[in-house]
Structure formats: C-alpha cells, structure tokens
Scaffold this motif. Sequence first.
Motif, mmCIF file in Angstrom:
data_model
loop_
_atom_site.group_PDB
_atom_site.id
_atom_site.type_symbol
_atom_site.label_atom_id
_atom_site.label_comp_id
_atom_site.label_asym_id
_atom_site.label_seq_id
_atom_site.Cartn_x
_atom_site.Cartn_y
_atom_site.Cartn_z
ATOM 1 N N ASP A 174 0.834 -1.202 0.000
ATOM 2 C CA ASP A 174 0.000 0.000 0.000
ATOM 3 C C ASP A 174 0.874 1.260 0.000
ATOM 4 O O ASP A 174 0.635 2.208 -0.757
ATOM 5 N N ARG A 175 1.882 1.265 0.866
ATOM 6 C CA ARG A 175 2.751 2.439 0.951
ATOM 7 C C ARG A 175 3.624 2.562 -0.305
ATOM 8 O O ARG A 175 3.905 3.667 -0.772
ATOM 9 N N ALA A 176 4.062 1.428 -0.850
ATOM 10 C CA ALA A 176 4.859 1.479 -2.082
ATOM 11 C C ALA A 176 4.060 2.133 -3.207
ATOM 12 O O ALA A 176 4.594 2.972 -3.954
ATOM 13 N N GLU A 177 2.793 1.745 -3.341
ATOM 14 C CA GLU A 177 1.954 2.353 -4.379
ATOM 15 C C GLU A 177 1.895 3.860 -4.215
ATOM 16 O O GLU A 177 2.055 4.620 -5.183
ATOM 17 N N ALA A 178 1.656 4.323 -2.990
ATOM 18 C CA ALA A 178 1.513 5.755 -2.750
ATOM 19 C C ALA A 178 2.832 6.501 -2.950
ATOM 20 O O ALA A 178 2.862 7.570 -3.576
ATOM 21 N N LEU A 179 3.923 5.950 -2.448
ATOM 22 C CA LEU A 179 5.205 6.652 -2.500
ATOM 23 C C LEU A 179 5.746 6.734 -3.920
ATOM 24 O O LEU A 179 6.276 7.784 -4.331
ATOM 25 N N PHE A 180 5.635 5.647 -4.684
ATOM 26 C CA PHE A 180 6.138 5.689 -6.055
ATOM 27 C C PHE A 180 5.222 6.516 -6.954
ATOM 28 O O PHE A 180 5.701 7.213 -7.863
ATOM 29 N N GLN A 183 6.079 10.070 -6.889
ATOM 30 C CA GLN A 183 7.267 10.425 -7.661
ATOM 31 C C GLN A 183 7.028 10.347 -9.167
ATOM 32 O O GLN A 183 7.966 10.474 -9.958
ATOM 33 N N GLY A 184 5.772 10.126 -9.558
ATOM 34 C CA GLY A 184 5.435 10.116 -10.974
ATOM 35 C C GLY A 184 5.498 8.761 -11.644
ATOM 36 O O GLY A 184 5.302 8.661 -12.856
ATOM 37 N N PHE A 185 5.762 7.707 -10.881
ATOM 38 C CA PHE A 185 5.803 6.361 -11.450
ATOM 39 C C PHE A 185 4.393 5.861 -11.753
ATOM 40 O O PHE A 185 3.430 6.211 -11.047
ATOM 41 N N SER A 186 4.276 5.048 -12.775
ATOM 42 C CA SER A 186 3.055 4.270 -12.981
ATOM 43 C C SER A 186 3.174 3.013 -12.130
ATOM 44 O O SER A 186 4.200 2.321 -12.191
ATOM 45 N N VAL A 187 2.171 2.727 -11.327
ATOM 46 C CA VAL A 187 2.277 1.619 -10.379
ATOM 47 C C VAL A 187 1.251 0.537 -10.719
ATOM 48 O O VAL A 187 0.127 0.816 -11.129
ATOM 49 N N PHE A 246 4.395 -6.065 -6.844
ATOM 50 C CA PHE A 246 4.330 -4.631 -7.119
ATOM 51 C C PHE A 246 5.333 -4.271 -8.216
ATOM 52 O O PHE A 246 6.449 -4.791 -8.256
ATOM 53 N N LEU A 247 4.907 -3.411 -9.117
ATOM 54 C CA LEU A 247 5.798 -2.901 -10.157
ATOM 55 C C LEU A 247 5.587 -1.404 -10.298
ATOM 56 O O LEU A 247 4.449 -0.936 -10.394
ATOM 57 N N ALA A 248 6.683 -0.674 -10.308
ATOM 58 C CA ALA A 248 6.635 0.774 -10.534
ATOM 59 C C ALA A 248 7.486 1.100 -11.757
ATOM 60 O O ALA A 248 8.657 0.703 -11.826
ATOM 61 N N VAL A 249 6.898 1.796 -12.715
ATOM 62 C CA VAL A 249 7.589 2.147 -13.964
ATOM 63 C C VAL A 249 7.724 3.663 -14.022
ATOM 64 O O VAL A 249 6.718 4.378 -13.921
ATOM 65 N N PRO A 250 8.947 4.156 -14.185
ATOM 66 C CA PRO A 250 9.144 5.612 -14.163
ATOM 67 C C PRO A 250 8.550 6.277 -15.380
ATOM 68 O O PRO A 250 8.366 5.647 -16.430
ATOM 69 N N PRO A 251 8.248 7.564 -15.269
ATOM 70 C CA PRO A 251 7.719 8.286 -16.426
ATOM 71 C C PRO A 251 8.768 8.400 -17.515
ATOM 72 O O PRO A 251 9.979 8.397 -17.253
#
Length: 260
Positions: A174-180, A183-187, A246-251
Amino acid sequence: MGFSAEWLALRDPADRAARDVALLQRAATAAGPAPLVVDLGCGTGATWHALAPLLPEDTRWRLVDNDPALLDIARAVVGEAAECIVADLGDLDALPLEGATLITASALLDLMPEAWLSGLAQRLEAPFYAALSYDGRMEWTRPDPRDDAVTAAFNLHQRSDKGLGPALGPDAVDRAEALFAAQGFSVFRAESPWRLGPDMAELQHELTRGIAVAACETGMADAESWQRDRHEAADRSSCIVGHADFLAVPPVRPRETAHV
C-alpha cells in the motif's frame, strides 16, 4: 534481518507458484532490450529463477545481499552472468544501482521501514519490481477460534523494528503504491497469495512455528498451543497467506533537443 538458506529452499515452491505471471512478464518487458537487473536481497537467487527465462540470454545480473553465504549459493546458481555484491541493504547510499534497467526484490519490502522505501522511490530512475510482500491476511480451511488473534499479534510483530526502524509489515505494498506514484511512477499491483495444502505440511510446520514465536513476543499467551494444534493438523489442512507483487515504472523523460 535475513533468512536462512534452509527456509528459502523450503518456501521456494510456494513462492514460485504464487508470483503473478502477468506482472512478472510486465516487469521483464520494462527491463528493456539489454537488461541490467539489480536484485536487492537476492538470497539464493529466487528472483533470477522466476525472471531470467523471460529475459534475453545476455541479461546481466547484479546480485546484492547482506549475507555472503547466501550470495555464494546465488553465484553458483546464476553463474557467469552474476556480479555479486555484499552490501548493507538498509543503507540506500550503499546500494549499487548504477546502470540498472530494472531493480528487483522478493519478500523484502515488508521488512523495511517507510523512510527507506520513500528514499528508494526518490532515488530510482529505473523500473522497480518487488514480489511476495506479506499483506496481513491468513485463512485456514480448518478454522480455529484463535486464528484471528494470532494473525493480529503476528501482524503487530511484523510492524516492529527489524534493525532499521519500524517495518512496514502488511502495509508495505500500500505504501509502495503511494510513495512511487507521488514520484510520478506508474504503479501496478497483483495478488500473489501462498496456497499451502497438505502436500506442503513441512512448510506449514515452519510457518506456524515462526508465526507463534512472533505472536508470543507480542505477549499472546495462546500462540504456542495454537501452533501445536496447527502442526498436528497440517497434513489434512490448507491455508492461504496473502502476498502482493508490485511494479513501478518511471515516467518517460522527454529527450532534450539540441539547438544549433
């Protein structure tokens, strides 16, 4: 902070079955055509086992752990494709992330504090794939009146200090989704629960033992008797232990235009 090689080997079949295949494939795609994967808390190489078949043969791997013995096992598994580095995982400045096209971790986020995860989100410029974070849910096919109390005590323990500050525990994804996202990441998130049947009785034994030890440390008096009963019933019961990937992809950064 860390796991034994024996525990990692025991949980490996459950981990492999639990990972969300679609999110794993998305992470492989996000790594790009010439990947350099930095695996944080690599253990004995579980992430490599899951991800390597989806990546080009010339993929480079940088395996990072604070346990040299686990790194030795991972090096033997991965072979010449691996650069192995002993590092303090809690020290963000010590993490060798240079040149990475994908950063990975398995069963790590729930052990880390929010300040660490926030700092990582601010630092990363490459995609981040973190699998198998415990999410606080446990369900048993043979319910016991003590189950909910044991789970609550275990979750409380999971949020305790693991050496770096209060851990995120069940709140990690949950926190990873919000924090990334901040920062503009697609989560992206996918459920990856363990499904342990009677055929995994040995894993159930070790799991319930660890849960009971943790619950006892929070002051729960019934945890030991709960564990004994769960141990006896393991060859005829099943359980679901919630995890999430969880996966976060930068802009995409626009390229600078050169002017004459």
